[in-house]
Structure formats: structure tokens, C-alpha cells
Design a protein around this motif. Structure first.
Motif, PDB file in Angstrom:
ATOM      1  N   ASP A 254       0.771  -1.229   0.000  1.00 46.55           N
ATOM      2  CA  ASP A 254       0.000   0.000   0.000  1.00 46.55           C
ATOM      3  C   ASP A 254       0.804   1.283   0.000  1.00 46.55           C
ATOM      4  N   GLY A 255       2.130   1.229   0.165  1.00 51.73           N
ATOM      5  CA  GLY A 255       2.870   2.458   0.369  1.00 51.73           C
ATOM      6  C   GLY A 255       2.875   3.343  -0.867  1.00 51.73           C
TER       7      GLY A 255
ATOM      8  N   ARG B 268      -0.326   6.665   6.991  1.00 51.15           N
ATOM      9  CA  ARG B 268      -1.237   5.723   6.326  1.00 51.15           C
ATOM     10  C   ARG B 268      -0.876   5.574   4.856  1.00 51.15           C
TER      11      ARG B 268
ATOM     12  N   TRP C 195       2.012   5.893   3.587  1.00 55.80           N
ATOM     13  CA  TRP C 195       3.268   5.137   3.517  1.00 55.80           C
ATOM     14  C   TRP C 195       3.077   3.672   3.900  1.00 55.80           C
ATOM     15  N   GLY C 196       1.885   3.291   4.309  1.00 56.94           N
ATOM     16  CA  GLY C 196       1.634   1.904   4.698  1.00 56.94           C
ATOM     17  C   GLY C 196       1.941   1.612   6.149  1.00 56.94           C
ATOM     18  N   VAL C 197       2.066   2.666   6.979  1.00 59.88           N
ATOM     19  CA  VAL C 197       2.381   2.500   8.402  1.00 59.88           C
ATOM     20  C   VAL C 197       1.105   2.669   9.204  1.00 59.88           C
TER      21      VAL C 197
ATOM     22  N   ILE D 219       6.718  -2.716   3.760  1.00 58.89           N
ATOM     23  CA  ILE D 219       5.964  -2.234   2.605  1.00 58.89           C
ATOM     24  C   ILE D 219       6.932  -1.520   1.666  1.00 58.89           C
TER      25      ILE D 219
ATOM     26  N   LEU E 180       7.645   1.388  -0.686  1.00 56.42           N
ATOM     27  CA  LEU E 180       7.093   2.733  -0.830  1.00 56.42           C
ATOM     28  C   LEU E 180       7.239   3.167  -2.278  1.00 56.42           C
TER      29      LEU E 180
ATOM     30  N   ASP F  65      11.906   0.962   1.371  1.00 56.73           N
ATOM     31  CA  ASP F  65      11.044   0.069   2.137  1.00 56.73           C
ATOM     32  C   ASP F  65      10.729   0.717   3.476  1.00 56.73           C
ATOM     33  N   VAL F  66       9.472   0.609   3.895  1.00 66.06           N
ATOM     34  CA  VAL F  66       9.066   1.063   5.219  1.00 66.06           C
ATOM     35  C   VAL F  66       8.883  -0.168   6.091  1.00 66.06           C
TER      36      VAL F  66
ATOM     37  N   SER G 286       7.730  -1.368   9.685  1.00 63.56           N
ATOM     38  CA  SER G 286       6.947  -0.806  10.781  1.00 63.56           C
ATOM     39  C   SER G 286       6.534  -1.884  11.763  1.00 63.56           C
TER      40      SER G 286
ATOM     41  N   ILE H 282      12.790   3.664   7.654  1.00 63.94           N
ATOM     42  CA  ILE H 282      12.800   3.585   6.196  1.00 63.94           C
ATOM     43  C   ILE H 282      14.180   3.134   5.760  1.00 63.94           C
TER      44      ILE H 282
END
Length: 230
Positions: free
Chosen positions: A24-25, A96, A98-100, A145, A147, A155-156, A158, A170
Motif C-alpha cells: 500500500d505504500g 497511512r 506510507w503503509g504504516v 511495505i 514505498l 522500504d518502510v 513498521s 525507512i
């Protein structure tokens, strides 16, 4: 197990990992259609600069007290770098995008693993929750995720606690990057608080760090990469 079945399993595993990592990022400015200078927002250029600043760094790099990035430390960095206050709502929108943030267990599974994850929630998770209570430990759900919209890619990573506390970092992705040992140690904190960490399909067991302190307990969320061959 025959060669064809083994190759098929490898293909399914590869697809599932791409599904988990590639989710989703996205750069928030592009998603929200923001215009530069709007109150409580960053321009696309500022957001990309922020992502680059966060890449591979921790809050203590900037003299901040958090072990990992949080809403509070991110707000402090934005204020310092761009002289712009962002409130909790603004920061939540960026995280959100960023997928976090919190996700249901089934949202952390690929389409082929949803039933296994739902059984795991009913059968295995209650035992993890009891063990965490006995140890006075926090439960975190950790995942990765990709990004989109950054160059180079990012990559994030979390971790979201069962109470909704968010910790993240990140990184620049590499081929089959391992689950970061330093991230887990920082998640436990300077005081060495016990944590139970539920690891989604972003990392199979072979990419987990070895010989972690006893205060850090890892639990695999079911994924195709960890299915037992027949």
C-alpha cells in the motif's frame, strides 16, 4: 517432492512475498492531491526529501529521544527541517499513505494464506497474548511495505503494538534483506523491555536474526513461504 511441485511451490512463495512487500505504500502528496503551501502539508519535493532524510537513520541521529521513528519524533523532525507544524491528523495521513499503521491479520496475508491466518488468530494468538501478559511484554506486529514514488526505492519497516503504538524506519531495499536485528533491539528499548513480535510474510525464518536476547520473542504469521511441504 517432485521437481514440478517444488518449482510450483517456489513460484507461489515468490508471488506471495511480492504481494506482501509491494502493497500500500505511496508518496502521500501524490495520493492526496496536495498543493504546495497548504497548511499542514508538505510539497511532494519536501516529502521526498523527508523520506531520504529518514532513510537508514534513527531519531537519535538528530538528537531526538525515541529509539525508532514515531509520530512525535517525526513531527519534531519536520518542524526542525521545514519549520512547519504537522498535527496528529496530518501525520496520520502521511503514515497511512506510507503503509504504516494498524492492519488486521488477514490484511497481512496474501490471498492464498488468509484461511491459515484466520485459524492462527483463533488457535495460536490467544496463547501468545497470555504469554505476553505473563511476561509483562508488549505485542508488536511487524511487516515491510515497498514505498512507491521514490527514487531510489524505499522500504518502510513498521511495528504496530496491540495498543496501536507505531514504530517505523525507512530503508533502501536490497535483494532478500533480512529482518533488521537493530530494529528489534530498538523496539525493546534501552530498558530492555520484553516484547513479543509477530512477523508477517515479509521475512521467512531464514532471514530472521539469530541469538536475539531472551526478552525478544518472535512468532511467525502463517505465510506461503513457511508452509510445510507434503
Amino acid at each position: 517432492m517432485g521437481v514440478a511441485l517444488r518449482d510450483a511451490r517456489r513460484s507461489v512463495t515468490s508471488w506471495c512475498r511480492r504481494h506482501t512487500i509491494g502493497g500500500d505504500g505511496a508518496v502521500a502528496a501524490a495520493r492526496r492531491g496536495q498543493r504546495p503551501g497548504e497548511p499542514g502539508t508538505l510539497s511532494r519535493e519536501e516529502e521526498l526529501e523527508l523520506i531520504d532524510v529518514l532513510r537508514g537513520t534513527y531519531p537519535d541521529t538528530f538528537g531526538l529521544t525515541d529509539e525508532l521513528w514515531t509520530r512525535q519524533s517525526l513531527a519534531a523532525l519536520v518542524q526542525r527541517r521545514f519549520d512547519r507544524p504537522l498535527d496528529a491528523t496530518d501525520l496520520g495521513a502521511y503514515l497511512r499513505a506510507w503503509g504504516v499503521g494498524p492492519r488486521e491479520p488477514r490484511e497481512r496475508a496474501c490471498g492464498l494464506c488468509v484461511d491459515a491466518v484466520e485459524r492462527w488468530v483463533r488457535v495460536d494468538y490467544p496463547a501468545i497474548s497470555r504469554a505476553a501478559q505473563e511476561h509483562g511484554a508488549e505485542i508488536y506486529w511487524i511487516g515491510r511495505i515497498r514505498l512507491r514514488g521514490t527514487m531510489p526505492a524505499a522500504d518502510v519497516i513498521s511495528a504496530v503494538s496491540a495498543r496501536g503504538r507505531v514504530r517505523f524506519m525507512i530503508t533502501t531495499p536490497s535483494v532478500d534483506p533480512p529482518l533488521p536485528r537493530d530494529f528489534l533491539l530498538r523496539l525493546s528499548g534501552e530498558e530492555g523491555d520484553p516484547v513479543h513480535v509477530i512477523v508477517d510474510g515479509s521475512w521467512p525464518r531464514g532471514e530472521w536474526p539469530r541469538r536475539l536476547p531472551a526478552r525478544i520473542t518472535l512468532h511467525p504469521l502463517p505465510s506461503c513461504g513457511r508452509l510445510t511441504p507434503p
